[in-house]
Design an enzyme around this catalytic site. Structure first.
Site, short mmCIF file in Angstrom:
data_model
loop_
_atom_site.label_atom_id
_atom_site.label_comp_id
_atom_site.label_asym_id
_atom_site.label_seq_id
_atom_site.Cartn_x
_atom_site.Cartn_y
_atom_site.Cartn_z
N TRP A 1 0.79 -1.32 -0.06
CA TRP A 1 0.04 -0.06 0.10
C TRP A 1 0.89 1.16 0.00
O TRP A 1 1.91 1.44 -1.01
CB TRP A 1 -0.94 0.02 1.25
CG TRP A 1 -1.93 -1.10 1.02
CD1 TRP A 1 -1.91 -2.33 1.67
CD2 TRP A 1 -3.03 -1.22 -0.03
NE1 TRP A 1 -3.08 -3.21 1.19
CE2 TRP A 1 -3.84 -2.54 0.13
CE3 TRP A 1 -3.73 -0.23 -1.00
CZ2 TRP A 1 -4.99 -2.81 -0.50
CZ3 TRP A 1 -4.70 -0.74 -1.78
CH2 TRP A 1 -5.08 -1.98 -1.27
N SER A 2 0.66 2.22 1.02
CA SER A 2 1.20 3.32 0.80
C SER A 2 2.59 3.39 1.15
O SER A 2 3.37 4.37 1.17
CB SER A 2 0.66 4.58 1.82
OG SER A 2 -0.91 4.97 0.98
N MET A 3 3.19 2.36 1.41
CA MET A 3 4.75 2.18 1.61
C MET A 3 5.32 2.74 0.35
O MET A 3 6.32 3.40 0.42
CB MET A 3 5.14 0.93 2.04
CG MET A 3 5.41 0.73 3.57
SD MET A 3 5.95 -1.04 3.86
CE MET A 3 7.69 -0.94 3.17
#
Length: 386
Positions: free
Chosen positions: A74-76
């Site tokens: 995801w937003s990593m």
């Protein structure tokens, strides 16, 4: 095609931090709290933790997770995109202070002519909102979404506040990078960041078909319920409408995995920790310098801070990196920077100690494991408490 990470040996480090990480992963996977987990850490240019446990499948132990299993993080991926942009900025194109409209003339409509690349990276452009009825199919139509955003006015005076641009961060960056460089985000990531670090197939914004067999399935472990309990009128649902929430079901869609959207990452813990080790070392790792110390400092120093208009809590953003940590149980230490993702994934660099850390997992739960592992590993390595 590029290759997998240069650090693919299954020979694991032998130290107290490694053993503690292995014990924790064995505990959380045996109990069912987690399904499959990878954790990695670097200290002063050396890989000091490299642990993995559990299953890449969500229905059983048919496919054990390994160090090279790719996990939707995801937003990593926003931190990966920020590192990529920093490398490009260091070479001269694009520039943090350049108006986006310089590269993308149509973006200057509706009062957006002064919005800079740095404001986009810092979630300060005033463009977090997406259509309330957005579907995954429409989200994945990147050119159409770019045109939609180009016509929108900002919701606040750009640069005066920040609010998490959950999806629009990636939609905007994909178009800016394409227009500024003539190459797509995935082409740039491979050529300018991943392959120079030996991470060609381990640090990705999407899943090419030839890597399908390496990708873990995702499962829900309470993340969906957490989002469902949120009041329907919170600003988060303006940035991530109900139809495109970051849930396991979306992560498992083949068409979504194919979409090059630099709001997300698909990667290994080894790869993320190695990338952040580069940044923790001032832009150099294993004798390879990809960007200057000055650019690293510029990218990772808080440029916008205060109350996040989307998430509601206090925070600070550099040019694409979360700076410090104001959470109840911090993951990042003071002076640290990085990015977390939905379902409990996280990675960061601690330049004070030249330390980096990454945790990825395929069961989407409330955050907590990252802080526990980071604290235990830092303690075992004799680093100051976070």
């Amino acid at each position: 095609m590029g290759t997998s990470t240069t650090h693919t040996s299954d020979a694991r480090p032998d130290n107290a931090a490694q053993r503690r990480a292995e014990d924790i992963l064995a505990e959380v996977t045996a109990s069912g709290a987690e399904n499959g987990v990878q954790v990695a850490a670097w200290l002063d240019g050396e890989l000091v933790v490299d642990a993995w446990a559990g299953s890449a499948d969500v229905a059983g132990e048919r496919r054990p997770i390994g160090p090279d299993t790719l996990i939707p993080a995801w937003s990593m991926g926003k931190g990966v995109a920020a590192a990529l942009v920093a490398v490009l900025v260091d070479r001269g194109t694009p520039a943090y202070d350049m108006p986006v409209a310089h590269y993308w003339p149509g973006f200057g409509a509706a009062g957006k002519d002064g919005i800079t690349l740095g404001q986009v990276l810092g979630h300060a452009a005033g463009l977090p909102r997406l259509p309330a009825d957005l579907t995954p199919e429409r989200l994945m139509d990147l050119p159409a979404m770019a045109d939609w955003l180009a016509a929108r006015p900002p919701e606040w005076e750009p640069g005066t506040a920040f609010g998490y641009h959950a999806w629009t961060y990636g939609l905007l960056l994909a178009e800016i990078l394409r227009r500024a460089t003539g190459r797509t985000a995935d082409e740039l990531l491979r050529a300018e960041l991943a392959e120079p670090l030996g991470l060609g197939d381990d640090l990705l914004f999407h899943v090419p078909e030839h890597l399908d067999a390496r990708v873990a399935d995702c499962a829900d472990g309470g993340w969906a319920a957490l989002l469902d309990r949120m009041p329907p009128d919170v600003p988060f649902f303006d940035a991530a409408p109900r139809g495109v929430l970051p849930l396991a079901e979306l992560a498992n869609r083949a068409d979504f995995r194919r979409t090059v959207l630099p709001a997300n990452g698909v990667l290994t813990a080894r790869a993320a920790a190695r990338m952040y080790a580069l940044l923790a070392g001032g832009g150099e790792l294993d004798g390879v310098r990809l960007l200057s110390e000055a650019t690293v400092k510029t990218a990772t120093t808080a440029a916008f801070s205060g109350v996040d208009r989307t998430l509601g809590g206090p925070g600070a953003m550099g040019f694409g990196f979360m700076v410090g940590d104001s959470g109840r149980r911090p993951v990042r230490p003071p002076g640290g920077f990085g990015h977390s993702g939905s379902g409990g994934t996280t990675a960061f660099a601690d330049p004070v100690h030249r330390f980096s850390f990454a945790l990825v997992k395929n069961r989407m739960t409330l955050p907590g494991l990252g802080a526990r592992l980071a604290d235990e590993i830092r303690t075992a390595l004799g680093l100051a408490a976070a």
